[in-house]
Design an enzyme around this catalytic site. Structure first.
Site, mmCIF file in Angstrom:
data_model
loop_
_atom_site.group_PDB
_atom_site.id
_atom_site.type_symbol
_atom_site.label_atom_id
_atom_site.label_comp_id
_atom_site.label_asym_id
_atom_site.label_seq_id
_atom_site.Cartn_x
_atom_site.Cartn_y
_atom_site.Cartn_z
ATOM 1 N N CYS A 130 0.942 -1.175 0.178
ATOM 2 C CA CYS A 130 0.027 0.091 -0.015
ATOM 3 C C CYS A 130 0.805 1.095 -0.047
ATOM 4 O O CYS A 130 1.449 1.560 1.130
ATOM 5 C CB CYS A 130 -0.855 0.020 1.269
ATOM 6 S SG CYS A 130 -2.001 1.536 1.216
ATOM 7 N N CYS A 133 -0.304 4.234 2.546
ATOM 8 C CA CYS A 133 -0.151 3.836 3.893
ATOM 9 C C CYS A 133 1.360 4.155 4.064
ATOM 10 O O CYS A 133 1.973 4.465 4.941
ATOM 11 C CB CYS A 133 -0.556 2.629 4.136
ATOM 12 S SG CYS A 133 -2.503 2.611 4.340
#
Length: 175
Positions: A130, A133
């Site tokens: 991700c 993130c």
């Protein structure tokens, strides 16, 4: 038991992974709590039962009970967040302004130093791929005074724990 048992159980083609697994943990400039919390969170994220069981057993020798819970919490909350934010990032920009309405109270009160929890979240986000993130947790770590070398150590641990789990999964599937 622990990391040495995991290393001993790796097939020949994963010898480099085994060497890296031990060295990333033994020779890390991170604190023992950061090292073992990162390793445990990554083992949870990697999802291999043998790797998780053995790393958790050794991590318990180095982590307080609240740190064990926080490491598992980091992996679990990132399992949710990484899917959600990675997907939103891949879609049209209109999705970026929609609030997720996902409960994430552990991020605000993890029960361990915030910087440790952020490091664990960053490492798990690397495993889960991700970008959003990863960037968010890296920025929080840098703002807290954590340098690139320390962030890199968290990423190294994530890489070798994930690779170890892949080797174990491969051998299990082919058995």
């Amino acid at each position: 038991m622990g990391v040495d048992a995991v290393k001993a159980g790796l097939p020949g083609y994963a010898r480099d992974v085994g060497q890296n697994l031990r060295s990333t943990i033994q020779d890390s400039p991170l604190t023992p709590t950061q090292v073992w919390g990162t390793a445990l969170a990554c083992a949870v994220a990697a999802r291999n039962p043998v790797v998780l069981r053995e790393i958790a057993a050794e991590a318990a020798e180095h982590l307080a009970p609240e740190a064990i819970e926080a490491a598992k919490g980091a992996a679990t909350i990132m399992a949710m967040s990484n899917v959600y934010y990675r997907a939103k990032h891949m879609l049209d920009e209109e999705y970026l302004s929609i609030h997720g309405r996902l409960r994430m109270q552990i991020v605000a009160r993890p029960g361990v130093p915030k910087v440790d929890f952020e490091l664990w979240c960053l490492a798990v986000s690397a495993i889960n791929g991700c970008e959003v993130c990863l960037e968010s947790h890296e920025q929080k770590l840098r703002a807290a005074g954590i340098g690139p070398d320390q962030v890199n150590e968290g990423l190294r641990i994530a890489a070798v724990v994930q690779a170890t789990a892949v080797a174990y999964d491969t051998e299990s599937a082919l058995a």
